[in-house]
Write a protein that holds these residues in place. Structure first.
Motif, mmCIF file in Angstrom:
data_model
loop_
_atom_site.group_PDB
_atom_site.id
_atom_site.type_symbol
_atom_site.label_atom_id
_atom_site.label_comp_id
_atom_site.label_asym_id
_atom_site.label_seq_id
_atom_site.Cartn_x
_atom_site.Cartn_y
_atom_site.Cartn_z
ATOM 1 N N GLU A 1 31.663 43.820 38.956
ATOM 2 C CA GLU A 1 32.480 45.640 39.475
ATOM 3 C C GLU A 1 33.248 44.481 40.229
ATOM 4 O O GLU A 1 35.096 44.838 40.256
ATOM 5 C CB GLU A 1 31.236 46.469 40.460
ATOM 6 C CG GLU A 1 30.677 47.340 38.971
ATOM 7 C CD GLU A 1 30.942 47.369 38.092
ATOM 8 O OE1 GLU A 1 32.333 47.944 38.194
ATOM 9 O OE2 GLU A 1 30.821 47.896 36.285
ATOM 10 N N GLU A 2 33.088 43.894 41.216
ATOM 11 C CA GLU A 2 34.225 43.189 41.921
ATOM 12 C C GLU A 2 35.015 41.709 41.793
ATOM 13 O O GLU A 2 36.521 41.963 41.918
ATOM 14 C CB GLU A 2 34.134 42.674 43.351
ATOM 15 C CG GLU A 2 33.087 43.507 44.426
ATOM 16 C CD GLU A 2 32.367 43.083 45.091
ATOM 17 O OE1 GLU A 2 32.154 42.396 46.454
ATOM 18 O OE2 GLU A 2 31.058 42.314 44.952
ATOM 19 N N ALA B 1 38.112 44.340 39.698
ATOM 20 C CA ALA B 1 38.487 44.200 40.442
ATOM 21 C C ALA B 1 39.614 44.013 41.067
ATOM 22 O O ALA B 1 40.819 43.741 40.826
ATOM 23 C CB ALA B 1 38.482 45.525 41.468
ATOM 24 N N ASP C 1 41.836 43.256 37.359
ATOM 25 C CA ASP C 1 42.920 44.359 37.730
ATOM 26 C C ASP C 1 43.438 43.729 38.956
ATOM 27 O O ASP C 1 45.101 43.329 37.927
ATOM 28 C CB ASP C 1 42.414 45.759 38.041
ATOM 29 C CG ASP C 1 41.210 45.731 36.556
ATOM 30 O OD1 ASP C 1 41.746 45.460 35.076
ATOM 31 O OD2 ASP C 1 40.493 46.950 36.887
#
Length: 189
Positions: free
Chosen positions: A40-41, A44, A47
């Motif tokens: 998930e990190e 991010a 992105d």
């Protein structure tokens, strides 16, 4: 290009620090997080790297790899294709696309991508350790795909439900690829 980002803790979702970083630093951070299986990190950070420099094929390949780990195969394929559109000579991109297509059970298309990656590796020809590792990964993937293709009945011998499901999955992937292609063309026009 620099951008301001906030590093968030997944435990409490509160900002820890704000720093100015480059797109390359963000990609490096995403790679580290991906290796640490902090998906998930890593997503991010990938992105943010794309936001900082949307012309970097590497950033899209990185985000595709993260999405693949998160089980978001269709979205991973979209990013892999976008990365290849930006950098078609990246053997890693073709192999990532092949892994994604393999997950989507699109074995014929996966084999074509592996072959493209192997061709690029052969053209590069440099016998450094990174190329050797990439060639080994490509050969292993090629063997797995060949095994799936050998054990897969032809379309005319498939159960009707399986043939329909495979056709629907392929149509969904192709429509997503067309959408991304249009987006790429409109962005670059």
């Amino acid at each position: 290009a620099t951008t301001e980002i906030y590093t968030l803790s997944l435990h409490d979702a509160l900002p820890i620090s704000a720093t100015h970083v480059t797109a390359a630093q963000l990609r490096e951070q995403a790679e580290t997080l991906l290796r640490e299986k902090r998906f998930e990190e890593a997503l991010a950070a990938a992105d943010a790297a794309i936001d900082a420099d949307s012309s970097a094929g590497h950033a899209f390949r990185l985000r595709a790899a993260v999405k693949l780990q998160l089980g978001q195969s269709v979205m991973a394929l979209t990013d892999a294709n976008y990365g290849l559109a930006l950098d078609p000579s990246a053997a890693e991109g073709h192999l990532l696309k092949a892994r994604t297509l393999y997950r989507l059970r699109q074995y014929e298309r996966a084999m074509a991508s592996v072959r493209s990656g192997l061709d690029l590796i052969a053209v590069a020809g440099a016998a450094n350790s990174a190329t050797a590792v990439l060639r080994q990964e490509a050969d292993q993937l090629r063997k797995r795909i060949a095994h799936k293709l050998a054990g897969r009945p032809s379309a005319q011998h498939q159960e009707p439900a399986t043939a329909v499901a495979d056709a629907a999955a392929g149509a969904h992937v192709r429509s997503e690829e067309r959408r991304v292609g249009k987006e790429c063309r409109s962005r670059w026009s």
